[in-house]
Design a protein around this motif. Structure first.
Motif, mmCIF file in Angstrom:
data_model
loop_
_atom_site.group_PDB
_atom_site.id
_atom_site.type_symbol
_atom_site.label_atom_id
_atom_site.label_comp_id
_atom_site.label_asym_id
_atom_site.label_seq_id
_atom_site.Cartn_x
_atom_site.Cartn_y
_atom_site.Cartn_z
ATOM 1 N N ILE A 129 0.861 -1.176 0.000
ATOM 2 C CA ILE A 129 0.000 0.000 0.000
ATOM 3 C C ILE A 129 0.901 1.231 0.000
ATOM 4 N N GLY A 130 0.649 2.159 -0.920
ATOM 5 C CA GLY A 130 1.455 3.362 -1.017
ATOM 6 C C GLY A 130 0.956 4.469 -0.095
ATOM 7 N N ALA A 131 1.566 5.627 -0.234
ATOM 8 C CA ALA A 131 1.289 6.758 0.654
ATOM 9 C C ALA A 131 -0.144 7.270 0.554
ATOM 10 N N THR A 132 -0.779 7.136 -0.622
ATOM 11 C CA THR A 132 -2.139 7.657 -0.773
ATOM 12 C C THR A 132 -3.190 6.562 -0.658
ATOM 13 N N GLY A 133 -2.782 5.346 -0.293
ATOM 14 C CA GLY A 133 -3.730 4.248 -0.142
ATOM 15 C C GLY A 133 -3.888 3.403 -1.390
ATOM 16 N N LEU A 134 -3.249 3.809 -2.497
ATOM 17 C CA LEU A 134 -3.258 3.001 -3.709
ATOM 18 C C LEU A 134 -2.084 2.027 -3.649
ATOM 19 N N TYR A 135 -2.014 1.086 -4.580
ATOM 20 C CA TYR A 135 -0.936 0.105 -4.582
ATOM 21 C C TYR A 135 0.355 0.706 -5.124
ATOM 22 N N ASP A 136 1.488 0.182 -4.622
ATOM 23 C CA ASP A 136 2.802 0.665 -5.025
ATOM 24 C C ASP A 136 3.818 -0.440 -4.751
ATOM 25 N N ASP A 137 5.069 -0.225 -5.164
ATOM 26 C CA ASP A 137 6.126 -1.167 -4.799
ATOM 27 C C ASP A 137 6.119 -1.311 -3.280
ATOM 28 N N ALA A 138 6.228 -2.526 -2.778
ATOM 29 C CA ALA A 138 6.159 -2.730 -1.333
ATOM 30 C C ALA A 138 7.341 -2.075 -0.628
ATOM 31 N N GLY A 139 8.520 -2.143 -1.214
ATOM 32 C CA GLY A 139 9.690 -1.558 -0.546
ATOM 33 C C GLY A 139 9.796 -2.105 0.864
ATOM 34 N N ALA A 140 9.850 -1.214 1.851
ATOM 35 C CA ALA A 140 9.939 -1.630 3.252
ATOM 36 C C ALA A 140 8.566 -1.885 3.861
ATOM 37 N N ASN A 141 7.501 -1.604 3.101
ATOM 38 C CA ASN A 141 6.146 -1.804 3.615
ATOM 39 C C ASN A 141 5.718 -3.263 3.464
ATOM 40 N N PRO A 142 4.736 -3.698 4.244
ATOM 41 C CA PRO A 142 4.247 -5.081 4.134
ATOM 42 C C PRO A 142 3.711 -5.397 2.741
ATOM 43 N N THR A 143 3.903 -6.643 2.321
ATOM 44 C CA THR A 143 3.462 -7.100 1.004
ATOM 45 C C THR A 143 2.005 -7.551 1.053
ATOM 46 N N TRP A 144 1.189 -7.020 0.145
ATOM 47 C CA TRP A 144 -0.217 -7.412 0.013
ATOM 48 C C TRP A 144 -0.428 -8.303 -1.202
ATOM 49 N N LEU A 145 0.316 -8.030 -2.279
ATOM 50 C CA LEU A 145 0.154 -8.751 -3.536
ATOM 51 C C LEU A 145 1.528 -9.099 -4.118
ATOM 52 N N ILE A 146 1.567 -10.158 -4.939
ATOM 53 C CA ILE A 146 2.776 -10.543 -5.667
ATOM 54 C C ILE A 146 2.442 -10.527 -7.156
ATOM 55 N N VAL A 147 3.267 -9.860 -7.965
ATOM 56 C CA VAL A 147 3.023 -9.780 -9.402
ATOM 57 C C VAL A 147 3.219 -11.159 -10.042
ATOM 58 N N GLU A 148 2.224 -11.597 -10.806
ATOM 59 C CA GLU A 148 2.289 -12.856 -11.554
ATOM 60 C C GLU A 148 2.611 -12.591 -13.026
ATOM 61 N N GLN A 149 1.985 -11.580 -13.593
ATOM 62 C CA GLN A 149 2.310 -11.131 -14.942
ATOM 63 C C GLN A 149 1.788 -9.715 -15.096
ATOM 64 N N PHE A 150 2.241 -9.047 -16.139
ATOM 65 C CA PHE A 150 1.835 -7.659 -16.329
ATOM 66 C C PHE A 150 1.889 -7.316 -17.803
ATOM 67 N N ASP A 151 1.184 -6.258 -18.149
ATOM 68 C CA ASP A 151 1.183 -5.726 -19.500
ATOM 69 C C ASP A 151 1.459 -4.240 -19.375
ATOM 70 N N ALA A 152 2.613 -3.808 -19.837
ATOM 71 C CA ALA A 152 2.997 -2.404 -19.717
ATOM 72 C C ALA A 152 2.669 -1.615 -20.974
ATOM 73 N N THR A 153 1.849 -2.181 -21.862
ATOM 74 C CA THR A 153 1.459 -1.482 -23.077
ATOM 75 C C THR A 153 0.750 -0.183 -22.702
#
Length: 159
Positions: free
Chosen positions: A123-147
Motif C-alpha cells: 500500500i502506497g502513501a495515498t492508499g493506492l498500490y505501489d512497490d512494497a519496498g519496506a512496507n508489508p506485502t499485500w500482492l505478488i506480481v504474476e504477470q503484467f502488460d505495460a502497453t
C-alpha cells in the motif's frame, strides 16, 4: 470475474470472503482497494504500514446490485467502481487468489515498465498500490502488460 473497470478476479482457489462489514461513513474506496477493520469493526482504507491479516484486512469487494440514481440500460456494473460509504462490503483474502488491477489502482508514478514477475506490491502513501519496498506485502506480481493505455498487473494475494 470483473467487479469494475479497474479490478477483477482471475481465480478463486482458497478465497476467503470475510463477512459483510459496514464501510465507514467518511471513506472513499474502490473495489479491489486494500482495506482493514477499524476499532469499531468498520471497513477503512489500509495505510502503507498496515500488515495484511486474514480476518482483519483484505481487498474491498462491493457487488453492485442497486442501480438507484443511474440509468440501468446505459450503465453496467463495471461502470460503478466505488464502494459506497456507509454500505456493507466484503473483505477478500486468500493466499494465492489471483486478481487483476489496472494502472488506476496504483500510485501516480508507479513504473509498470520496471515491473517484474515476483515483485511485491504494498500500500502506497495515498492508499493506492505501489512497490512494497519496506512496507508489508499485500500482492505478488504474476504477470503484467505495460502497453501504453492497457497497463494491467495480474497479482496473487499474499495472505
Amino acid at each position: 470475474m470483473t467487479y469494475s473497470r479497474n479490478f477483477g478476479f482471475r481465480s478463486f482457489e482458497n478465497i476467503v470472503r470475510n463477512g459483510r462489514h459496514r464501510v465507514k461513513a467518511a471513506e472513499t474506496l474502490k473495489n479491489g482497494a486494500g482495506v482493514k477493520l477499524d476499532a469499531n469493526g468498520e471497513i477503512v482504507a489500509a495505510v502503507s504500514a498496515d500488515a495484511p491479516s486474514v480476518g482483519t484486512s483484505g481487498l474491498a469487494l462491493y457487488e453492485q446490485i442497486d442501480y438507484a440514481g443511474v440509468d440501468a440500460v446505459a450503465t453496467s456494473p463495471e461502470d460503478l467502481d466505488d464502494v459506497p460509504a456507509g454500505n456493507f462490503a466484503q473483505m477478500v483474502s486468500g493466499n494465492g487468489v489471483k486478481v487483476w488491477l489496472k494502472a488506476s489502482m496504483f500510485e501516480a508514478g508507479y513504473d509498470f515498465g520496471a515491473t517484474a514477475v515476483g515483485d511485491p506490491i504494498g500500500i502506497g502513501a495515498t492508499g493506492l498500490y505501489d512497490d512494497a519496498g519496506a512496507n508489508p506485502t499485500w500482492l505478488i506480481v504474476e504477470q503484467f502488460d505495460a502497453t501504453v493505455g492497457a497497463e494491467i498487473a495480474e497479482c496473487r494475494i499474499a495472505f
